[in-house]
Write an enzyme that holds these catalytic residues in place. Structure first.
Site, PDB file in Angstrom:
ATOM      1  N   GLY A  72       0.814  -1.211   0.000  1.00 35.24           N
ATOM      2  CA  GLY A  72       0.000   0.000   0.000  1.00 35.24           C
ATOM      3  C   GLY A  72       0.847   1.260   0.000  1.00 35.24           C
ATOM      4  CB  SER A  73       3.902   2.275   1.855  1.00 36.33           C
ATOM      5  OG  SER A  73       3.393   1.987   3.130  1.00 36.33           O
ATOM      6  CG  ASN A 152      -4.924   3.928   9.297  1.00 39.38           C
ATOM      7  OD1 ASN A 152      -5.254   4.939   8.663  1.00 39.38           O
ATOM      8  ND2 ASN A 152      -3.800   3.857   9.968  1.00 39.38           N
ATOM      9  CB  ALA A 201      -2.441  -8.543  -0.969  1.00 33.41           C
ATOM     10  CG  HIS A 202      -0.803  -6.511   4.603  1.00 30.54           C
ATOM     11  ND1 HIS A 202      -0.837  -6.177   5.938  1.00 30.54           N
ATOM     12  CD2 HIS A 202      -0.480  -5.383   3.947  1.00 30.54           C
ATOM     13  CE1 HIS A 202      -0.519  -4.889   6.078  1.00 30.54           C
ATOM     14  NE2 HIS A 202      -0.292  -4.394   4.881  1.00 30.54           N
ATOM     15  CB  CYS A 327       5.415   5.845  19.831  1.00 24.69           C
ATOM     16  SG  CYS A 327       5.990   4.440  20.767  1.00 24.69           S
TER      17      CYS A 327
HETATM   18  C1  LIG Z   1      -4.822   3.476   5.230  1.00 28.67           C
HETATM   19  C2  LIG Z   1      -3.522   2.810   4.972  1.00 28.67           C
HETATM   20  N1  LIG Z   1      -2.759   3.223   3.951  1.00 28.67           N
HETATM   21  C3  LIG Z   1      -1.576   2.650   3.667  1.00 28.67           C
HETATM   22  C4  LIG Z   1      -1.086   1.623   4.424  1.00 28.67           C
HETATM   23  C5  LIG Z   1       0.251   1.024   4.085  1.00 28.67           C
HETATM   24  O1  LIG Z   1       0.101  -0.216   3.477  1.00 28.67           O
HETATM   25  P1  LIG Z   1       1.341  -1.258   3.454  1.00 28.67           P
HETATM   26  O2  LIG Z   1       1.542  -1.698   4.850  1.00 28.67           O
HETATM   27  O3  LIG Z   1       0.855  -2.366   2.555  1.00 28.67           O
HETATM   28  O4  LIG Z   1       2.498  -0.539   2.879  1.00 28.67           O
HETATM   29  C6  LIG Z   1      -1.840   1.152   5.514  1.00 28.67           C
HETATM   30  C7  LIG Z   1      -1.312   0.067   6.378  1.00 28.67           C
HETATM   31  O5  LIG Z   1      -1.520   0.041   7.561  1.00 28.67           O
HETATM   32  C8  LIG Z   1      -3.091   1.761   5.785  1.00 28.67           C
HETATM   33  O6  LIG Z   1      -3.846   1.363   6.816  1.00 28.67           O
END
Ligand SMILES: Cc1ncc(COP(=O)(O)O)c(C=O)c1O
Length: 388
Positions: A72-73, A152, A201-202, A327
């Protein structure tokens, strides 16, 4: 053995055994490089094509609109830096919200230090961005807006149709971080004015380290990773076929669950959990919106208790939970999300997040409701903060 209840599905989900089963042959037998011309390569390529179709169909996209990334990042970074850079000659003003994940916020911050002007929109007490604020912030040199689908930490679901509609009206690209929403609530890019959408995916019973960016046909991005030109030139590097296949299977299974109303089942359990906590823990309240909320997400503020202490005691009682005040970099600053919805520091420290999943049962919810109140009582009895 005493009962163990995993209530941290917003952090990550267990990989479904069927997903593992789908992935294994791509480590062992079908190990070809999808860019090779021989049979092994063709096998891998066709598995990737199938997975791209499965992920696309979860959100109503075309397969060619799905770019696989390392999570996601990375997808957030590709959308934001890639779009801002590609349009830098048209304008250098970009907009986001105060409660984004750091993958979005820090990408904006980086652009802010490198020639772009960033506007960060505030949110109200429920964590909602005001469409009027967005309308007022868009300027002639605005090129990109990124506002998350669902948060989140507090579970708030934004009015994405309205926000995206404003961007479309004004000719501004609209990206949304759909990491928490995709696979957990119905979501269709054919009817939503969204140009780019991030998935991981996770968060939907697939493997870690693989995500995707939906990029509406015709949108030009500058890649972050240059090289062999894989993923339509947007993400070079030999594809991670087993993870892609796992993501495809996870997406197909998520679509099937949604079609059977799993999100409605989870929403009922979530409401049972919320009502149970509010009625058994004095002074507790929900953070985020009660009505515009992810179906699997419950989050609270428990005054006069430290979030970390709650999480550790719950863990001892077999329950996995999390706290927004955790944190991220060794500092004890409360979360930017909780501060942005107007919680003072001392309340933001008492946050608790319980997120359900496809295997969560009513018995699991009732177990949490039986162990939580005595934990809070013990912590409050020990706490130097007494009720005023
Ligand atoms: C809203 C949101 N965006 C992005 C991410 C980042 O995803 P990843 O951990 O797959 O890089 C997360 C992961 O916690 C998330 O909750």
């Amino acid at each position: 053995m005493s009962r163990r209840v995993y209530m941290d599905h917003s952090a990550t989900t267990p990989v479904d055994p069927k997903v593992v089963e789908a992935m294994v042959p791509f480590f062992t037998e079908h190990y070809g490089n999808p860019n090779s011309l021989h049979g092994w390569g063709k096998e891998a390529r066709s598995a990737m094509d199938r997975a791209r179709g499965q992920v696309a169909s979860l959100i109503g996209a075309e397969p060619k609109e799905i770019i696989f990334t390392g999570g996601g990042s990375e997808a957030d970074n590709l959308a934001i830096k890639g779009a801002a850079w590609a349009m830098r000659d048209r304008g250098r003003h970009i907009i986001t919200s105060a409660i984004e994940h750091h993958a979005v916020l820090d990408a904006f911050k980086w652009l802010g230090k490198n020639g772009f002007e960033v506007t960060v929109l505030p949110v109200d007490r429920e964590g909602l961005v005001s469409p009027e604020d967005l309308r007022g912030a868009i300027r002639p040199d605005t090129t990109l807006v990124s506002i998350m689908f669902a948060n989140n930490e507090i579970g708030t679901v934004q009015p994405i149709g309205e926000l995206g509609g404003i961007c479309r009206e004004r000719g501004v690209l609209f990206h949304t971080d759909g990491v928490q929403a995709a696979g957990h609530m119905p979501l269709d890019v054919r009817s939503l004015p969204v140009d780019m959408l991030t998935m991981a995916a996770h968060k939907m019973y697939g493997p870690k380290g693989i995500g995707a960016l939906y990029v509406r046909r015709g949108i030009k991005l500058t890649p972050l990773i240059h090289g062999g030109g894989q993923e339509f030139g947007l993400r070079s590097g030999t594809e991670n076929v087993p993870l892609v296949v796992g993501f495809g299977m996870a997406a197909e299974m998520a679509a099937e669950r949604l079609s059977k109303g799993e999100h409605e089942r989870e929403a009922q359990l979530r409401d049972r959990l919320i009502e149970g906590v509010l009625s058994s823990v004095e002074d507790s309240f929900v953070t985020g919106s009660r009505t515009h909320r992810l179906p699997f997400h419950a989050s609270f503020c428990i005054p006069r208790v430290e979030g970390e202490a709650m999480v550790l005691r719950l863990d001892f009682a077999g329950v996995a939970a999390s706290s927004g005040s955790a944190c991220t970099s060794g500092s004890l600053d409360p979360s930017h999300v909780l501060l942005s919805i107007g919680l003072p520091h001392e309340l933001a420290h008492g946050s608790l997040r319980l997120t359900l999943g496809k295997d969560t049962t009513q018995e699991d919810v009732d177990h949490v409701l039986s162990v939580l109140p005595p934990i809070i009582k013990t912590l409050r009895d020990m706490s130097p903060y007494k009720k005023a």
